[in-house]
Design a protein around this motif. Structure first.
Motif, PDB file in Angstrom:
ATOM      1  N   CYS A 194       0.829  -1.210   0.000  1.00  0.00           N
ATOM      2  CA  CYS A 194       0.000   0.000   0.000  1.00  0.00           C
ATOM      3  C   CYS A 194       0.862   1.259   0.000  1.00  0.00           C
ATOM      4  O   CYS A 194       1.808   1.377   0.783  1.00  0.00           O
ATOM      5  CB  CYS A 194      -0.896  -0.036   1.236  1.00  0.00           C
ATOM      6  N   GLY A 195       0.523   2.201  -0.858  1.00  0.00           N
ATOM      7  CA  GLY A 195       1.224   3.479  -0.909  1.00  0.00           C
ATOM      8  C   GLY A 195       0.441   4.603  -0.262  1.00  0.00           C
ATOM      9  O   GLY A 195       1.011   5.603   0.168  1.00  0.00           O
ATOM     10  N   CYS A 196      -0.882   4.423  -0.176  1.00  0.00           N
ATOM     11  CA  CYS A 196      -1.722   5.499   0.383  1.00  0.00           C
ATOM     12  C   CYS A 196      -1.730   5.478   1.904  1.00  0.00           C
ATOM     13  O   CYS A 196      -2.141   6.435   2.531  1.00  0.00           O
ATOM     14  CB  CYS A 196      -3.136   5.419  -0.171  1.00  0.00           C
ATOM     15  N   CYS A 244      -2.001  -3.559  -0.346  1.00  0.00           N
ATOM     16  CA  CYS A 244      -3.083  -2.765  -0.940  1.00  0.00           C
ATOM     17  C   CYS A 244      -4.389  -3.557  -0.900  1.00  0.00           C
ATOM     18  O   CYS A 244      -4.408  -4.752  -1.186  1.00  0.00           O
ATOM     19  CB  CYS A 244      -2.707  -2.452  -2.394  1.00  0.00           C
ATOM     20  N   THR A 271      -8.355   0.476  -1.245  1.00  0.00           N
ATOM     21  CA  THR A 271      -8.881   1.683  -0.583  1.00  0.00           C
ATOM     22  C   THR A 271      -8.482   2.951  -1.332  1.00  0.00           C
ATOM     23  O   THR A 271      -9.234   3.919  -1.366  1.00  0.00           O
ATOM     24  CB  THR A 271      -8.371   1.749   0.875  1.00  0.00           C
ATOM     25  N   HIS A 272      -7.298   2.941  -1.950  1.00  0.00           N
ATOM     26  CA  HIS A 272      -6.817   4.154  -2.633  1.00  0.00           C
ATOM     27  C   HIS A 272      -7.772   4.604  -3.740  1.00  0.00           C
ATOM     28  O   HIS A 272      -7.779   5.794  -4.076  1.00  0.00           O
ATOM     29  CB  HIS A 272      -5.414   3.945  -3.197  1.00  0.00           C
TER      30      HIS A 272
HETATM   31  S1  FES Z   1      -2.379   1.972  -2.257  1.00  0.00           S
HETATM   32 FE1  FES Z   1      -3.330   2.008  -0.286  1.00  0.00          FE
HETATM   33  S2  FES Z   1      -5.050   0.691  -0.556  1.00  0.00           S
HETATM   34 FE2  FES Z   1      -4.093   0.700  -2.486  1.00  0.00          FE
END
Ligand code: FES
Length: 78
Positions: free
Chosen positions: A60-62, A71, A74-75
Protein backbone atom coordinates in the motif's frame (compact mmCIF):
# COMPACT_ATOMS: atom_id res chain seq x y z
CA UNK A 1 0.91 13.29 13.75
CA UNK A 2 -1.24 12.56 10.73
CA UNK A 3 -0.31 9.75 8.35
CA UNK A 4 1.07 11.03 5.06
CA UNK A 5 0.02 9.41 1.78
CA UNK A 6 3.23 8.43 0.01
CA UNK A 7 1.57 7.62 -3.29
CA UNK A 8 -2.06 7.07 -4.26
CA UNK A 9 -1.37 3.61 -5.64
CA UNK A 10 0.41 0.45 -4.54
CA UNK A 11 4.10 -0.37 -4.96
CA UNK A 12 4.67 -3.71 -6.69
CA UNK A 13 7.66 -5.46 -5.09
CA UNK A 14 9.14 -8.90 -5.71
CA UNK A 15 9.60 -10.35 -2.22
CA UNK A 16 11.74 -13.35 -1.34
CA UNK A 17 10.30 -16.23 0.70
CA UNK A 18 11.42 -16.05 4.34
CA UNK A 19 12.71 -12.48 4.16
CA UNK A 20 11.39 -9.77 6.46
CA UNK A 21 10.34 -6.36 5.17
CA UNK A 22 9.42 -3.26 7.15
CA UNK A 23 6.59 -1.32 5.56
CA UNK A 24 6.49 2.43 6.23
CA UNK A 25 3.34 3.34 8.16
CA UNK A 26 3.90 7.08 8.52
CA UNK A 27 4.40 7.91 4.84
CA UNK A 28 7.51 9.99 5.49
CA UNK A 29 10.11 7.47 4.33
CA UNK A 30 12.16 8.37 1.27
CA UNK A 31 12.53 4.62 0.56
CA UNK A 32 8.86 3.81 -0.08
CA UNK A 33 7.21 1.48 0.53
CA UNK A 34 9.78 0.61 3.19
CA UNK A 35 10.88 2.24 6.42
CA UNK A 36 13.94 4.50 6.50
CA UNK A 37 13.53 5.51 10.18
CA UNK A 38 11.68 8.73 9.32
CA UNK A 39 8.92 7.55 11.70
CA UNK A 40 11.05 8.78 14.58
CA UNK A 41 9.71 12.24 13.68
CA UNK A 42 6.13 10.92 13.65
CA UNK A 43 6.05 8.73 16.77
CA UNK A 44 5.06 5.66 14.72
CA UNK A 45 6.56 2.25 14.00
CA UNK A 46 6.98 0.30 10.74
CA UNK A 47 4.88 -2.81 10.13
CA UNK A 48 6.74 -6.10 9.74
CA UNK A 49 5.95 -8.29 6.73
CA UNK A 50 7.46 -11.76 6.36
CA UNK A 51 7.18 -13.19 2.87
CA UNK A 52 5.67 -16.68 2.84
CA UNK A 53 6.39 -17.08 -0.88
CA UNK A 54 8.73 -15.59 -3.46
CA UNK A 55 6.30 -13.51 -5.44
CA UNK A 56 5.27 -9.98 -6.40
CA UNK A 57 3.14 -8.27 -3.77
CA UNK A 58 1.52 -4.85 -3.84
CA UNK A 59 2.46 -2.77 -0.82
CA UNK A 60 0.00 0.00 0.00
CA UNK A 61 1.22 3.48 -0.91
CA UNK A 62 -1.72 5.50 0.38
CA UNK A 63 -1.21 4.16 3.94
CA UNK A 64 -4.99 3.73 4.40
CA UNK A 65 -5.38 0.04 3.52
CA UNK A 66 -7.37 -2.07 6.00
CA UNK A 67 -5.15 -4.98 4.94
CA UNK A 68 -1.83 -3.24 5.56
CA UNK A 69 0.86 -3.55 4.52
CA UNK A 70 -0.80 -4.77 1.34
CA UNK A 71 -3.08 -2.76 -0.94
CA UNK A 72 -6.80 -3.53 -0.57
CA UNK A 73 -8.08 -1.03 -3.12
CA UNK A 74 -8.88 1.68 -0.58
CA UNK A 75 -6.82 4.15 -2.63
CA UNK A 76 -9.54 4.10 -5.30
CA UNK A 77 -11.92 5.82 -2.87
CA UNK A 78 -9.54 8.55 -1.70
S1 FES B 1 -2.38 1.97 -2.26
FE1 FES B 1 -3.33 2.01 -0.29
S2 FES B 1 -5.05 0.69 -0.56
FE2 FES B 1 -4.09 0.70 -2.49
Amino acid sequence: MEIKTAKNEPYPVKVIKGQTYYWCTCGLSKSQPFCDASHQRADMMPLEFIATETMTVYFCGCKQSANAPLCDGTHFSL
